[in-house]
Structure formats: structure tokens, C-alpha cells
Motif scaffolding. Structure first.
Motif, PDB file in Angstrom:
ATOM      1  N   ALA A 123     -18.077  47.154 -38.798  1.00  0.00           N
ATOM      2  CA  ALA A 123     -16.846  46.387 -38.613  1.00  0.00           C
ATOM      3  C   ALA A 123     -17.077  45.045 -37.941  1.00  0.00           C
ATOM      4  CB  ALA A 123     -15.843  47.199 -37.787  1.00  0.00           C
ATOM      5  N   MET A 124     -18.232  44.853 -37.292  1.00  0.00           N
ATOM      6  CA  MET A 124     -18.505  43.591 -36.624  1.00  0.00           C
ATOM      7  C   MET A 124     -18.703  42.498 -37.673  1.00  0.00           C
ATOM      8  SD  MET A 124     -20.833  41.126 -35.636  1.00  0.00           S
ATOM      9  CE  MET A 124     -22.460  41.811 -35.907  1.00  0.00           C
ATOM     10  N   LEU A 125     -17.918  41.420 -37.566  1.00  0.00           N
ATOM     11  CA  LEU A 125     -18.021  40.310 -38.508  1.00  0.00           C
ATOM     12  C   LEU A 125     -18.961  39.229 -37.978  1.00  0.00           C
ATOM     13  CD1 LEU A 125     -14.251  39.986 -39.503  1.00  0.00           C
ATOM     14  CD2 LEU A 125     -16.059  41.263 -40.692  1.00  0.00           C
ATOM     15  N   PHE A 126     -18.764  38.823 -36.729  1.00  0.00           N
ATOM     16  CA  PHE A 126     -19.677  37.884 -36.076  1.00  0.00           C
ATOM     17  C   PHE A 126     -19.380  37.881 -34.584  1.00  0.00           C
ATOM     18  CE2 PHE A 126     -15.975  35.409 -37.326  1.00  0.00           C
ATOM     19  CZ  PHE A 126     -15.702  34.612 -36.218  1.00  0.00           C
ATOM     20  N   TYR A 127     -20.328  37.360 -33.794  1.00  0.00           N
ATOM     21  CA  TYR A 127     -20.113  37.299 -32.355  1.00  0.00           C
ATOM     22  C   TYR A 127     -20.827  36.096 -31.772  1.00  0.00           C
ATOM     23  CZ  TYR A 127     -24.847  39.210 -31.562  1.00  0.00           C
ATOM     24  OH  TYR A 127     -26.208  39.400 -31.526  1.00  0.00           O
ATOM     25  N   THR A 128     -20.426  35.728 -30.568  1.00  0.00           N
ATOM     26  CA  THR A 128     -21.091  34.680 -29.796  1.00  0.00           C
ATOM     27  C   THR A 128     -21.431  35.247 -28.425  1.00  0.00           C
ATOM     28  OG1 THR A 128     -18.966  33.830 -28.999  1.00  0.00           O
ATOM     29  CG2 THR A 128     -19.882  32.802 -30.979  1.00  0.00           C
ATOM     30  N   GLY A 129     -22.476  34.733 -27.810  1.00  0.00           N
ATOM     31  CA  GLY A 129     -22.866  35.204 -26.492  1.00  0.00           C
ATOM     32  C   GLY A 129     -23.994  36.215 -26.552  1.00  0.00           C
ATOM     33  N   GLN A 130     -24.172  36.951 -25.462  1.00  0.00           N
ATOM     34  CA  GLN A 130     -25.223  37.953 -25.343  1.00  0.00           C
ATOM     35  C   GLN A 130     -24.599  39.342 -25.442  1.00  0.00           C
ATOM     36  OE1 GLN A 130     -28.506  36.995 -25.155  1.00  0.00           O
ATOM     37  NE2 GLN A 130     -27.664  34.918 -25.367  1.00  0.00           N
ATOM     38  N   VAL A 131     -24.562  39.882 -26.643  1.00  0.00           N
ATOM     39  CA  VAL A 131     -23.938  41.177 -26.902  1.00  0.00           C
ATOM     40  C   VAL A 131     -24.975  42.126 -27.477  1.00  0.00           C
ATOM     41  CG1 VAL A 131     -22.081  42.408 -28.089  1.00  0.00           C
ATOM     42  CG2 VAL A 131     -21.729  40.036 -27.342  1.00  0.00           C
TER      43      VAL A 131
END
Length: 231
Positions: A27-35
Motif C-alpha cells: 500500500a505504500m506509494l512513496f515516502y520522504t525522510g528516514q522510514v
């Protein structure tokens, strides 16, 4: 509110502020940062392993209710969506219990307690495990699972549906009846009972909504999708 809608099909969440997020795999489409992402196991989906008879069968059904999920932790913002389906954010900041089929649950903050429970009883058949087992044939006909995912505590969850959502209040003088294919979940103290609107022979030749219905009583909200398409 932990999650915020980007549009009708995508939500975003600050993972650090949320204290971690559990979402269905993919389900994750995109992210920013430290994940960081790691597999997550829903408590209770394996709790009946090794038992016998009806209990073992129920355990397999409980395991089937569980969708594969991932835990997101760290600092950053993640965007979630699934298959172009409509999303709806349920605010659980007042506490309480949300019951929803795993296939219709997109994500929730990790602080919510998650378990697999029996929530649908067949009309006149009693409640709990034995009542649910007696309703197995009816559940198979209607397409409604005997077991569902329950989230409890304080936070937010995101639901999925075809064609948008309708929130129906439960608690008036009359029960709310829902087509099993349109049913998404409930929030609050809502009891769901499977009812046969016609005889079994007649039911086999009718659509699910006409043959089998979900009767909702108690106090709370029932979520319905604006479609009879299954996820």
C-alpha cells in the motif's frame, strides 16, 4: 487526526508523530525522510494453531481474515493507497472499537490494539464461536467472513471501498440492514447479525442483498460502500 487525505484515493501520515503505522503490504506509494519497513503480524491470527475439530477450522478462517501487513517506523511522511480504491479516515480519538474486514483496511497507527474476532452471528443461532460456526454455511453464501479484524484504543484507521463511503448511524428505533457485499465495517457498540430474507432454496437463485442481509443494532456507525463489488 493521524492520517490526512491527499485526495479521495490517497492518504498521508507523519510516521514519527503517529508512533508507527501498520498498513497492508504493497500500500505504500512513496515516502520522504528516514522510514524503515518491517513485516507485521496481527495478534490472534495464529492463536488457534494446533487445536482440533471446529476450533481448528475456525483458526484457519481467522488466519484467512488476516492480510499481510508492514510496520513503518522512523521519521518521515508516507503516502498510502491501494488499487485506486476510495479511502475513508476513521477518527478513533475518543476510543472504542472498529470492526472491519481485513481486505477493507488500508492502514492504522501502530498504537491501536489489533485482533481477529467473531462478530457475525446467524439470526437465532446465538453468539460467540459456536454461533459463528453454525452460521458458516450462511456466511459462505453471503460472502461475509465469520471473523473480522477489530481495532481498539485511540488513534486513526483508513478504510477502503469501491465508489465511496456512506456513514449510517446505528441506534435509532429501527435496525439498519445492509447488503453483505456493500458492508465495510462498524465503529462503536454495534452488533451485526446475519439474516435470511427468504428460504434457502429461494436464496440460491437470488442476489446476495436480496437473500441475505446484515442486521445492525446497538450504538455507533456502520460504514457502507456505494457498490456491491467485492475487494
Amino acid at each position: 487526526m493521524v492520517f490526512s487525505k491527499v485526495n479521495s484515493k490517497v492518504v498521508k501520515v507523519d510516521v514519527g508523530a503517529a508512533g508507527g503505522v501498520v498498513a497492508r503490504t504493497g500500500a505504500m506509494l512513496f515516502y520522504t525522510g528516514q522510514v524503515q519497513f518491517s513485516p507485521h503480524q496481527v495478534p490472534g491470527s495464529q492463536s488457534m494453531a494446533g487445536m482440533g475439530g471446529f476450533t481448528r477450522m475456525a483458526g484457519r478462517m481467522m488466519h484467512g481474515e488476516h492480510e499481510r501487513t508492514m510496520l513503518a517506523q522512523g521519521q518521515g511522511e508516507v503516502h498510502y493507497g491501494h488499487a485506486g480504491l476510495e479511502v475513508h479516515v476513521v477518527d478513533m480519538s475518543q476510543g472504542g472499537a472498529l470492526c472491519v474486514e481485513a481486505s477493507r483496511l488500508l492502514a492504522h497507527n501502530a498504537g491501536l490494539q489489533s485482533s481477529v474476532v467473531s462478530v457475525v452471528s446467524q439470526g437465532g443461532g446465538g453468539r460467540g464461536m459456536l454461533g459463528a460456526l453454525r452460521g458458516a454455511a450462511a456466511g459462505a453464501l453471503s460472502g461475509t467472513g465469520m471473523f473480522t479484524t477489530q481495532l481498539s484504543g485511540y488513534g486513526s484507521a483508513v478504510l477502503l471501498a469501491h465508489g465511496g463511503f456512506i456513514e449510517l448511524p446505528v441506534g435509532g428505533p429501527n435496525p439498519v440492514f445492509v447488503d453483505p457485499d456493500a458492508f465495510v465495517g462498524t465503529y462503536g457498540s454495534v452488533q451485526v447479525e446475519l439474516k435470511s430474507a427468504v428460504g434457502w432454496r429461494e436464496a440460491m437463485g437470488r442476489g446476495v442483498g436480496e437473500a441475505m442481509q446484515l442486521q445492525c443494532t446497538g450504538q455507533g456507525i456502520v460504514y457502507v460502500q456505494a457498490s456491491e463489488e467485492k475487494l
